[in-house]
Design a protein around this motif. Structure first.
Motif, PDB file in Angstrom:
ATOM      1  N   GLY A 437      13.674  -7.558  23.457  1.00 35.61           N
ATOM      2  CA  GLY A 437      13.586  -6.507  24.456  1.00 35.61           C
ATOM      3  C   GLY A 437      12.427  -5.569  24.204  1.00 35.61           C
ATOM      4  N   GLU A 438      12.202  -5.237  22.933  1.00 32.16           N
ATOM      5  CA  GLU A 438      11.083  -4.359  22.607  1.00 32.16           C
ATOM      6  C   GLU A 438       9.746  -5.026  22.933  1.00 32.16           C
ATOM      7  OE1 GLU A 438       9.356  -1.840  18.753  1.00 32.16           O
ATOM      8  OE2 GLU A 438      11.204  -3.029  18.591  1.00 32.16           O
ATOM      9  N   LEU A 439       9.652  -6.325  22.677  1.00 32.28           N
ATOM     10  CA  LEU A 439       8.416  -7.047  22.994  1.00 32.28           C
ATOM     11  C   LEU A 439       8.179  -7.054  24.505  1.00 32.28           C
ATOM     12  CD1 LEU A 439       6.023  -8.808  22.155  1.00 32.28           C
ATOM     13  CD2 LEU A 439       7.553 -10.797  22.208  1.00 32.28           C
ATOM     14  N   ILE A 440       9.229  -7.292  25.281  1.00 31.92           N
ATOM     15  CA  ILE A 440       9.086  -7.316  26.740  1.00 31.92           C
ATOM     16  C   ILE A 440       8.623  -5.956  27.250  1.00 31.92           C
ATOM     17  CG2 ILE A 440      10.365  -7.510  28.901  1.00 31.92           C
ATOM     18  CD1 ILE A 440      12.089  -9.665  27.512  1.00 31.92           C
ATOM     19  N   ARG A 441       9.209  -4.877  26.749  1.00 31.96           N
ATOM     20  CA  ARG A 441       8.811  -3.536  27.204  1.00 31.96           C
ATOM     21  C   ARG A 441       7.360  -3.231  26.836  1.00 31.96           C
ATOM     22  NH1 ARG A 441      14.217  -2.594  25.432  1.00 31.96           N
ATOM     23  NH2 ARG A 441      15.542  -1.914  27.183  1.00 31.96           N
ATOM     24  N   THR A 442       6.940  -3.659  25.647  1.00 33.40           N
ATOM     25  CA  THR A 442       5.570  -3.377  25.215  1.00 33.40           C
ATOM     26  C   THR A 442       4.562  -4.149  26.057  1.00 33.40           C
ATOM     27  OG1 THR A 442       6.364  -3.007  22.965  1.00 33.40           O
ATOM     28  CG2 THR A 442       4.008  -3.387  23.243  1.00 33.40           C
ATOM     29  N   VAL A 443       4.855  -5.405  26.322  1.00 35.71           N
ATOM     30  CA  VAL A 443       3.940  -6.222  27.125  1.00 35.71           C
ATOM     31  C   VAL A 443       3.886  -5.717  28.559  1.00 35.71           C
ATOM     32  CG1 VAL A 443       3.564  -8.551  28.047  1.00 35.71           C
ATOM     33  CG2 VAL A 443       4.187  -8.246  25.644  1.00 35.71           C
ATOM     34  N   ALA A 444       4.955  -5.126  29.039  1.00 40.08           N
ATOM     35  CA  ALA A 444       4.945  -4.556  30.392  1.00 40.08           C
ATOM     36  C   ALA A 444       3.940  -3.415  30.513  1.00 40.08           C
ATOM     37  CB  ALA A 444       6.341  -4.062  30.766  1.00 40.08           C
ATOM     38  N   ARG A 445       3.624  -2.756  29.390  1.00 40.23           N
ATOM     39  CA  ARG A 445       2.772  -1.563  29.442  1.00 40.23           C
ATOM     40  C   ARG A 445       1.358  -1.790  28.913  1.00 40.23           C
ATOM     41  NH1 ARG A 445       7.521   0.446  26.988  1.00 40.23           N
ATOM     42  NH2 ARG A 445       6.398   0.580  24.992  1.00 40.23           N
ATOM     43  N   HIS A 446       1.080  -2.953  28.334  1.00 36.35           N
ATOM     44  CA  HIS A 446      -0.212  -3.170  27.683  1.00 36.35           C
ATOM     45  C   HIS A 446      -0.748  -4.571  27.990  1.00 36.35           C
ATOM     46  CE1 HIS A 446       0.228   0.510  25.290  1.00 36.35           C
ATOM     47  NE2 HIS A 446       1.497   0.176  25.177  1.00 36.35           N
TER      48      HIS A 446
END
Length: 807
Positions: A437-446
């Motif tokens: 989940g943390e990886l998905i959120r980070t990729v959504a923003r960068h």
């Protein structure tokens, strides 16, 4: 990264480039060479094995993934030997086990398996050398980081898979060159230099524009975010037909043959020399005999002998023609060890090793003639106006320099043209675990994200890819080896156009998200071509395990990106499970821990010499592991430090073939049913099975597909595959792995090698152990060999400059 540049590391005892004397030169092509070296007409894996590399490190032409070296390399980092090991005894006092069955040997946690049990195995063997052995100690067993170079190919033939891939990469490099040529306003270099740096800079004013990476320019970001649901994909445009490697004309070959005869060199070199130097090869070779070094198997002392025979007493060590060629050759050899550049003092020391009377002058001359490039890399934080900025002077070849600068520009471009966040919160909330989940959120923003973790953490970027597909994005997952995950392609296949989403009219990949697994295996040229193909506004995720062996080719891309800290970095919280996960995780931090292995997940089989190591490895593969764990012999992989020696891959493969698929080897040493490794290009070792052979070549089955290896390429591209080196194994996993560590492999061990070898096992690991305390010592003390690169500095400079996209 090699039509198999195979080499066998014979130990060169030199420690320092300035003190070491070049080792005996390798045989060339089956005849007495100009320096008195006899060519090796027999063993296909034996290339130029004995000569030292540019910095005193011996080139390993026997390892498809990289050359090995036992002496210090030009950057002061010892090359990792991939070669022959001696018959030194194993651990003192260790008694050989009666049978090599897995259940009879004590695991690293000291838990002895039941001897005598039919599913178990080795009767009577202690759990390792000495009392209560521990399976700790990682060591660099000699897999060289450098990518092997292709063997000289025979004249004629068709377009091989390697040629097709290299041609495709050449197209990408040409695109990079055109793009860089269109840039304006190069950054001036060396404005505040003095002393030695200023002297060197003064000698190279003509090439000063190439001494510093150009400013980064980017395309404008899209005016609006991409639509979540893309239109149906258009049919993939056919990949451009690769051009066949140029074949020298008969006249060119005859001309070179005549020059070689005058200098007493083997006539068999005529074809390779003509192919390397082109149609004017004869005149060029007659003018500068040291151009013979363009052939990979030739070493400097052999070229010196040829030059003396051709030019007489005038062919001295300080000849400008010699020093110019030698500088380039040293940098080429450094590239085989993973370096993209060398510090000027290190290169001068290597030149002195080869008898150049004034190394500093020779280097200045090479820079002035633009045969090499000089770079001034700032050291430490920026200084105040009027103060002198400390720098280190690096020297490199144009190809590596262009690739690193293009890669830095491309990574910055992806960060700068990112189209904006996407609404992935629901996907992140539904992720299977917190790390995903943390990886998905980070990729959504960068637009650019790095992700690190062990084998279990590979599930996280795969979960990201699945979530992105659910959102309607075009996704591609690329891994180093086949079988990297659901719907994953290989990096090499993506670059060549054989796999993946294909390219648009501008040559860019038709995707919105590219996830690269096994990112530590990216060399700088492949990474540059890959990033150049990612379109503006798309996302790139580089994911990998930082503990494994590095790339076969030059560069340390993943480590450099991590060191630059110019993009978000996520570290997985998912540990590798079970005793194997605990063991490998400990190795990664330098500890060889005893682990509880109630299911015999880890077993130690002590041996006293290489012959016993081979015997027990065969017994484990053919009998013990299949009986104890139900894993067939095809699911058991043997991993050993090198190709040569009494317990190298050659010896092990011969013994395993005799046991598992005996036959006369009527197809160039192979029989139907043989398990092989196909190396179509540097750094790619693909498992396959021999089906048949005919006039076309050797027919293999690989991942359910049939391929044909032309008969003239079989010798250099195919070898038996029951036993492999750790570099060949990286990126792949098997249900069971047998790691063979005979006593003579002690000097080859390092932490990253042991981590890689042990980590290839999915359910069971047997360690055929004869290195006594060298294993825990290597895990604790022998770190990966450093590589000299420029990418980290380039990325930091671009981030500090705050470059904006260019319209």
């Amino acid at each position: 990264m090699s039509t198999d540049r195979q080499a066998e590391a014979e130990t060169a005892d030199a420690e320092d480039p300035a003190e070491a004397q070049p080792a005996g030169e390798a045989d060339i092509a089956g005849a007495q060479g100009p320096a008195g070296a006899r060519a090796d007409a027999g063993e296909p894996e034996d290339g130029a094995a004995d000569a030292e590399d540019p910095a005193g490190a011996q080139a390993d032409s026997d390892e498809p993934e990289g050359g090995a070296a036992d002496a210090e390399d030009p950057a002061g980092a010892q090359g990792e030997p991939e070669g022959d090991t001696s018959d030194a005894e194993g651990p003192a006092g260790a008694q050989p086990a009666g049978e090599a069955d897995t259940a009879g040997a004590q695991g690293p946690a000291g838990a002895r398996a039941d001897s005598g049990e039919p599913e178990g195995g080795a009767a009577g063997g202690d759990g390792g050398p000495g009392a209560e052995p521990s399976v700790s100690g990682t060591g660099g067993v000699g897999e060289s980081p450098a990518g092997p170079t292709p063997e000289a190919a025979a004249d004629g033939g068709g377009v091989s898979e390697a040629q097709a891939e290299l041609a495709a990469q050449k197209v990408e490099r040409e695109r990079i060159a055109r793009r860089k040529a269109e840039r304006e306003h190069p950054v001036d270099a060396g404005a505040k230099l003095s002393g030695k740096a200023a002297d060197l800079l003064a000698a190279v004013r003509a090439v000063e524009s190439g001494a510093k990476p150009s400013a980064a320019y980017f395309d404008d970001a899209p005016a609006a975010p991409r639509k979540a649901a893309p239109a149906p994909p258009a049919p993939r445009p056919p990949a451009p037909a690769p051009k066949a490697a140029p074949v020298p004309s008969a006249d060119a070959v005859d001309g070179v043959r005549a020059v070689l005869a005058r200098g007493g060199a083997p006539e068999s070199l005529a074809g390779p020399v003509a192919a390397a130097l082109g149609d004017g090869a004869a005149a060029e070779l007659a003018e500068n005999p040291w151009r013979l070094l363009a052939v990979p198997a030739v070493r400097p002392t052999q070229a010196d002998g040829f030059a003396r025979a051709l030019l007489g007493a005038g062919a001295g060590p300080g000849d400008e023609r010699r020093t110019a060629v030698l500088v380039g050759w040293l940098l080429d050899q450094a590239g085989l060890k993973g370096h993209t550049a060398l510090e000027a003092p290190v290169l001068e020391k290597a030149l002195a090793q080869y008898g150049v009377p004034d190394p500093a002058e020779a280097l200045e001359q090479a820079v002035a003639e633009a045969s090499v490039l000089v770079f001034h890399e700032p050291l430490g934080p920026p200084v105040e106006e009027g103060e002198e900025q400390p720098v280190r002077i690096l020297v490199g070849l144009e190809g590596a320099a262009m690739a690193e600068e293009s890669l830095a520009d491309g990574l910055a471009r992806l960060s700068g043209t990112f189209a904006g966040p996407a609404d992935w919160e629901q996907a992140a909330s539904a992720a299977p675990d917190r790390s995903s989940g943390e990886l998905i959120r980070t990729v959504a923003r960068h637009g650019l994200v790095t992700h690190t973790g062990g084998e279990a953490a590979r599930a996280e970027p795969l979960a990201l890819a699945a979530a992105a597909r659910e959102l309607g994005l075009r996704v591609c997952v690329a891994a180093h080896a086949p079988g990297g995950g659901p719907d994953a392609v290989t990096v090499a296949g993506l670059l060549s156009g054989e796999e993946g989403p294909g390219r648009d009219a501008d040559g860019q990949f038709a995707l919105d998200l590219l996830v690269v697994l096994d990112a530590p295996q990216l060399d700088v040229e492949s990474a540059a071509a890959l990033v150049e193909g990612v379109p503006d506004g798309a996302r790139l995720v580089l994911s990998g395990d930082t503990g494994v062996l590095g790339s076969a080719g030059a560069g340390r891309v993943f480590a450099d990106v991590l060191a630059a800290r110019t993009c978000p970095q996520l570290v997985s919280r998912t540990p590798d499970p079970g005793p194997l996960g605990e063991l490998v995780s400990g190795v990664g931090i330098g500890e060889l821990n005893q682990v509880e292995a109630p299911g015999k997940e880890v077993v130690i089989v002590p041996v006293q010499d290489a012959g016993e190591a081979v015997h027990r490895a065969v017994q484990l593969v053919a009998e013990s592991v299949p009986r104890a764990f139900g894993v067939p012999a095809d699911g058991v992989q043997v991993i050993t430090p090198g190709h040569g020696g009494p317990a190298g891959t050659r010896a092990l493969n011969a013994a395993l073939k005799e046991r598992l698929n005996p036959g006369p080897g009527r197809f160039g040493g192979f029989d139907p049913g043989d398990r092989v490794v196909h190396v179509p290009s540097p750094g790619r070792a693909l498992p396959a099975r021999v089906v048949s052979a005919d006039a076309q070549g050797l027919h293999l089955e690989r991942a359910g597909a049939r391929i044909v290896v032309a008969k003239e390429l079989v010798e250099s591209q195919v070898r038996h595959g029951w036993a492999v080196t750790a570099h060949q194994a990286v990126g792949s996993r098997w249900p069971a792995v047998v790691v063979v560590l005979p006593g003579d492999a002690a000097q080859a061990l390092s932490r990253d090698w042991v981590y890689t070898a042990f980590g290839r096992a999915g359910r069971h690991l047997s360690v055929v152990h004869g290195v006594d305390q060298a294993l825990p010592r290597a895990v604790a003390e022998v770190l990966p060999k450093p590589r000299t690169t420029r990418l980290t500095g380039l990325l930091k400079a671009l981030a500090a400059a705050g470059e904006q996209p260019e319209r």
